[in-house]
Enzyme design. Sequence first.
Site, PDB file in Angstrom:
ATOM      1  N   ARG A   1      48.762  35.716  39.181  1.00 34.59           N
ATOM      2  CA  ARG A   1      47.813  36.785  39.539  1.00 34.59           C
ATOM      3  C   ARG A   1      48.330  38.179  39.153  1.00 34.59           C
ATOM      4  O   ARG A   1      48.087  39.167  39.845  1.00 34.59           O
ATOM      5  CB  ARG A   1      47.510  36.773  41.040  1.00 34.59           C
ATOM      6  CG  ARG A   1      46.971  35.471  41.574  1.00 34.59           C
ATOM      7  CD  ARG A   1      45.547  35.154  41.140  1.00 34.59           C
ATOM      8  NE  ARG A   1      45.061  33.988  41.850  1.00 34.59           N
ATOM      9  CZ  ARG A   1      45.118  32.739  41.382  1.00 34.59           C
ATOM     10  NH1 ARG A   1      45.586  32.502  40.163  1.00 34.59           N
ATOM     11  NH2 ARG A   1      44.665  31.741  42.104  1.00 34.59           N
TER      12      ARG A   1
ATOM     13  N   SER B   1      39.643  34.991  47.332  1.00 33.33           N
ATOM     14  CA  SER B   1      40.886  34.988  48.117  1.00 33.33           C
ATOM     15  C   SER B   1      41.312  36.421  48.393  1.00 33.33           C
ATOM     16  O   SER B   1      41.461  37.212  47.466  1.00 33.33           O
ATOM     17  CB  SER B   1      42.006  34.288  47.349  1.00 33.33           C
ATOM     18  OG  SER B   1      41.631  32.982  47.034  1.00 33.33           O
TER      19      SER B   1
ATOM     20  N   GLU C   1      45.296  40.544  47.470  1.00 33.62           N
ATOM     21  CA  GLU C   1      45.090  40.266  46.038  1.00 33.62           C
ATOM     22  C   GLU C   1      44.182  41.274  45.323  1.00 33.62           C
ATOM     23  O   GLU C   1      44.533  41.776  44.260  1.00 33.62           O
ATOM     24  CB  GLU C   1      44.544  38.836  45.869  1.00 33.62           C
ATOM     25  CG  GLU C   1      44.400  38.443  44.416  1.00 33.62           C
ATOM     26  CD  GLU C   1      43.789  37.069  44.228  1.00 33.62           C
ATOM     27  OE1 GLU C   1      44.490  36.070  44.461  1.00 33.62           O
ATOM     28  OE2 GLU C   1      42.610  36.983  43.849  1.00 33.62           O
TER      29      GLU C   1
END
Length: 337
Positions: A166, A238, A333
Amino acid sequence: MPIKPRQKVSLQALNTLAVPATAEYFVEINSNEQLAEALIWANERRLPVLPLGGGSNLILQQDFPGLCIHMLNKGIEFLPVDDDWLDVRAQAGENWHDFVRTCLDHQAYGLENLALIPGTVGAAPIQNIGAYGVEVKDYLYQLEAMNCETGELIRFSNADCQFAYRESVFKSALLDQFIVTAVTFRLKTQAQPHYEYAGLAQALEQVSEPDAEDVFRAVVALRSAKLPDPRQVANVGSFFKNPVISPDHFAQLKAQYPNIVGYADKQGIKVAAGWLIDQAGWKGFQAEAVGVHDRQALVLVNPGHAKGREVLDLAHRIQADIREKFAILLDIEPRIY
Ligand code: FAD
Ligand code: NAP
């Protein structure tokens, strides 16, 4: 067409968390020429820029004081390499899921595990999107990006992007310095489906020798069943990354919580953050306007269209609780503005 920035434009319908916020200036971009013009316009006024794709991975906690550049440039080209590989080059404003579908339609394989991820092609490399064991970095060949200060178009190889879980160079050393204009993927002409993830393997149990279409369909079905559709319930997927902890720390937690979910990773053990949040009792939690999804605890939802700050307040409460219970700090995130 010359660009015409508009003033005080609401971004509420353009971010999937549906938080109310406005951009001081806003412009839609359909070509590299328009993008270059928009950057000059912002630089002349010393305004910060916010490149916007599908708005599915950002949290606007206040109004954006500069120029929001909505990337709508379209186009997909197929560039044969040899019998085994096909290059597919897409403009940044293409919808990601439609792009994955188009690749399959042209017998270009590899991205099927990434079906139904919201957003645009241009944003996909920014956080190296991943799902079901595949990441964009596995197939990205190169990308083109415009330098926000000089307007120069630069080509980045896969290695230049410094991809990690990520992460990419565009979220670290080159943060806010480039806008991705096009991405080229090198895809396989013969499918080699991956379906090792437990949920996916189980969904394909009854299919003998699943092909890429089977994987695509199974991923779409799994995600549709488990994740809230942002068009119905506002969310950004998420909310936290899966933390990686040391094997010793994991062993301690395992002694206390035998069902804890973790996977060996290069740096240690990757713990399923959703499991931690569920175990701590947050799954299905609902405050006035914001909450935690009842089928996937990693997803915060904003059905009441609360402000970004309210969503972040809940995220901070969850972070504090997980830190106290498991001695793990969860990283948020999506990008916070
Ligand atoms: P935006 O939200 O518009 O932008 C995100 C960031 O990238 C911002 O900082 C923005 O400025 C920057 N950016 C956008 N476009 C450009 C560009 N052209 N050049 C430079 N910077 C740019 N992510 C995963 O990794 N895996 C998943 O499985 C996944 N599932 C999701 C499921 C749901 C229901 C939702 C809502 C989100 C999910 N996400 C997932 C997160 C998100 O979809 C991805 O990160 C996606 O790539 C974001 O694309 P976007 O166009 O919406 O980006
Ligand atoms: P899941 O299958 O219930 O698995 C829970 C977690 O365990 C996942 O986060 C995954 O990590 C990890 N995992 C599962 N099997 C694994 C394996 N064989 N090897 C290594 N790690 C494994 O997850 P889910 O919530 O239904 O999501 C499915 C996939 O979609 C996951 O890959 C997830 O990352 C992705 N997704 C991402 C977002 C986002 O916004 N970033 C939103 C929804 C779904 P990884 O996350 O590292 O894969």
